[in-house]
Structures are given as structure tokens and as C-alpha cells.
Design a protein around this motif. Structure first.
Motif, PDB file in Angstrom:
ATOM      1  N   LEU A 108       0.832  -1.201   0.000  1.00  0.00           N
ATOM      2  CA  LEU A 108       0.000   0.000   0.000  1.00  0.00           C
ATOM      3  C   LEU A 108       0.865   1.249   0.000  1.00  0.00           C
ATOM      4  O   LEU A 108       1.977   1.253   0.554  1.00  0.00           O
ATOM      5  N   ASP A 109       0.334   2.318  -0.620  1.00  0.00           N
ATOM      6  CA  ASP A 109       1.052   3.589  -0.583  1.00  0.00           C
ATOM      7  C   ASP A 109       0.720   4.343   0.697  1.00  0.00           C
ATOM      8  O   ASP A 109       0.040   3.816   1.600  1.00  0.00           O
ATOM      9  N   ALA A 110       1.170   5.609   0.792  1.00  0.00           N
ATOM     10  CA  ALA A 110       0.963   6.385   2.011  1.00  0.00           C
ATOM     11  C   ALA A 110      -0.508   6.655   2.286  1.00  0.00           C
ATOM     12  O   ALA A 110      -0.896   6.900   3.435  1.00  0.00           O
ATOM     13  N   ASP A 111      -1.351   6.601   1.252  1.00  0.00           N
ATOM     14  CA  ASP A 111      -2.792   6.786   1.412  1.00  0.00           C
ATOM     15  C   ASP A 111      -3.524   5.462   1.590  1.00  0.00           C
ATOM     16  O   ASP A 111      -4.755   5.408   1.524  1.00  0.00           O
ATOM     17  N   ARG A 112      -2.758   4.384   1.752  1.00  0.00           N
ATOM     18  CA  ARG A 112      -3.270   3.029   1.961  1.00  0.00           C
ATOM     19  C   ARG A 112      -4.037   2.512   0.739  1.00  0.00           C
ATOM     20  O   ARG A 112      -4.983   1.731   0.875  1.00  0.00           O
ATOM     21  N   LYS A 113      -3.617   2.937  -0.420  1.00  0.00           N
ATOM     22  CA  LYS A 113      -4.160   2.405  -1.663  1.00  0.00           C
ATOM     23  C   LYS A 113      -3.228   1.319  -2.179  1.00  0.00           C
ATOM     24  O   LYS A 113      -2.002   1.424  -2.062  1.00  0.00           O
ATOM     25  N   VAL A 114      -3.796   0.269  -2.748  1.00  0.00           N
ATOM     26  CA  VAL A 114      -2.994  -0.869  -3.219  1.00  0.00           C
ATOM     27  C   VAL A 114      -2.181  -0.439  -4.439  1.00  0.00           C
ATOM     28  O   VAL A 114      -2.720   0.120  -5.402  1.00  0.00           O
ATOM     29  N   LEU A 115      -0.873  -0.708  -4.374  1.00  0.00           N
ATOM     30  CA  LEU A 115       0.017  -0.395  -5.481  1.00  0.00           C
ATOM     31  C   LEU A 115       0.033  -1.537  -6.495  1.00  0.00           C
ATOM     32  O   LEU A 115      -0.252  -2.694  -6.157  1.00  0.00           O
ATOM     33  N   ASP A 116       0.404  -1.217  -7.705  1.00  0.00           N
ATOM     34  CA  ASP A 116       0.507  -2.218  -8.763  1.00  0.00           C
ATOM     35  C   ASP A 116       1.841  -2.947  -8.636  1.00  0.00           C
ATOM     36  O   ASP A 116       2.757  -2.779  -9.447  1.00  0.00           O
ATOM     37  N   VAL A 117       1.944  -3.713  -7.573  1.00  0.00           N
ATOM     38  CA  VAL A 117       3.147  -4.494  -7.289  1.00  0.00           C
ATOM     39  C   VAL A 117       2.721  -5.935  -7.029  1.00  0.00           C
ATOM     40  O   VAL A 117       1.870  -6.174  -6.164  1.00  0.00           O
TER      41      VAL A 117
END
Length: 202
Positions: A108-117
Motif C-alpha cells: 500500500l502507498d501512504a494513502d493506503r491504496k494498493v500499489l501495482d506491485v
């Protein structure tokens, strides 16, 4: 002159009047009469109300999710661009916690959104680690005991415009089980992948 008989009569009359006055003073008249229409104050003392018994608040154990697992993450070990970090599951329940597979991980990024990883099963997808290689095995984690898995990735950047920067991990011990959000800086650059080992008993 007053003769003896008259004197005795006078003494007897005086004695009778004095006795009548004493009797009148011992009647039912209150010592402190109240004026008409004025209520006397109630000076009776009410019984003390007992203080309520204190109640103990039930404080839930932080991070312990059903059916009894608490996840934590260790410190990142970085060497030659390879990153490795240990995931630890502690059985915080009252019965054995069975594992037989890989942790389910999202970055997750700093906004807790799932990254494309992508998070791939098996450390060999990034770098072979002998101790953690091999297929999953059943692990019965007893109450208070722990199991571990390792997460690996490479910090490789060839295109700054597509660099992924993770701030959290969303981890479930297995598919369909409650997820834990763990704070972890993840820097896979633009490789777009990590790899995770199966759960192992300590």
C-alpha cells in the motif's frame, strides 16, 4: 392579729398555689413553640447512599484478530540492493492456529491504496534463500507460539517515472482470513514485484 389557725390556712393556700404552678410548667407545651403557619425544619439525617462498585473495563488485545492471530514485521535487512524482512505470526488465541501455505500480501502507498506491485509465492522469484525455499508445510502454531515467513524484493530503478513507493503492507495469514495493516517502507523501484516464503515454525 392572725391566730395560729389562720396562719396555718395561709401557709396551706400558698403551698397549693405553688404546686399548681409546677404542674402547669410540666405540661405538653413545647420548649420552643413554633409560630402559626411556620413549619419546623426537619433535622433528621438521611442514610448515606452507598457508592457504586467500580466496574473493570475489558481492554481488547491490540492486533489480535480472529480466530487468534497477531502479525508483526521486523526490520528490513538490506544488502547489495536485495531487501529481506521477516513476517511473524503469534498465536494470541486459545487453540492451535493452523497454517499451510503463503501469507497473502499487498503493498500500500501512504494513502493506503494498493500499489501495482505483484507479490509472488516463493522467494526464488526474486532471490533464492535456502532456509525458506521449498513447498509449504502444515504448521500448527500453539497458543503463545509463533511462525515466520520472509518477504524479499530488489531495489532496482531504471525508470524514475514508474518507481513504486510502499508505506504499508496489508497481510492476511492465509486467503480469506482477516488482514493486518503493518507499517513498512517498501522500495521495489520499478521492478514491480516482491516474493514471499511459506510459513515456517520457529
Amino acid at each position: 392579729m392572725i391566730d395560729g389557725v389562720q396562719a396555718r390556712r395561709l401557709i396551706l393556700a400558698a403551698t397549693t398555689l405553688a404546686a399548681a404552678g409546677v404542674v402547669a410548667g410540666c405540661g405538653t407545651t413545647p420548649a420552643h413553640p413554633t409560630e402559626p403557619g411556620v413549619a419546623r425544619p426537619d433535622v433528621s439525617i438521611a442514610p448515606a447512599t452507598p457508592a457504586p462498585s467500580p466496574t473493570l473495563a475489558v481492554v481488547p488485545t491490540p492486533g489480535c484478530l480472529a480466530p487468534g492471530a497477531a502479525l508483526s514485521v521486523g526490520e528490513v535487512d538490506a544488502a547489495m540492493g536485495l531487501r529481506a524482512v521477516t513476517l511473524t505470526l503469534r498465536n494470541c488465541g486459545t487453540a492451535a492456529y493452523t497454517l499451510n501455505g503463503y501469507p497473502v500480501v499487498d503493498v500500500l502507498d501512504a494513502d493506503r491504496k494498493v500499489l501495482d506491485v505483484k507479490v509472488l509465492d516463493g522467494t526464488a522469484n526474486v532471490s533464492s534463500i535456502e532456509r525458506y525455499d521449498g513447498p509449504p508445510k502444515r504448521v500448527d502454531v500453539q497458543p503463545g507460539a509463533t511462525a515466520v515467513a520472509v518477504l524479499v524484493w530488489r531495489n532496482l530503478t531504471t525508470d524514475a517515472a514508474t518507481v513504486a513507493k510502499g508505506a504499508y503492507l496489508s497481510v492476511a495469514p492465509a486467503e480469506g482470513r482477516p488482514r493486518h495493516t503493518l507499517v513498512l517502507m517498501v522500495d521495489p523501484g520499478n521492478t514491480g514485484k516482491l516474493a514471499v516464503s511459506p510459513w515456517m515454525a520457529l
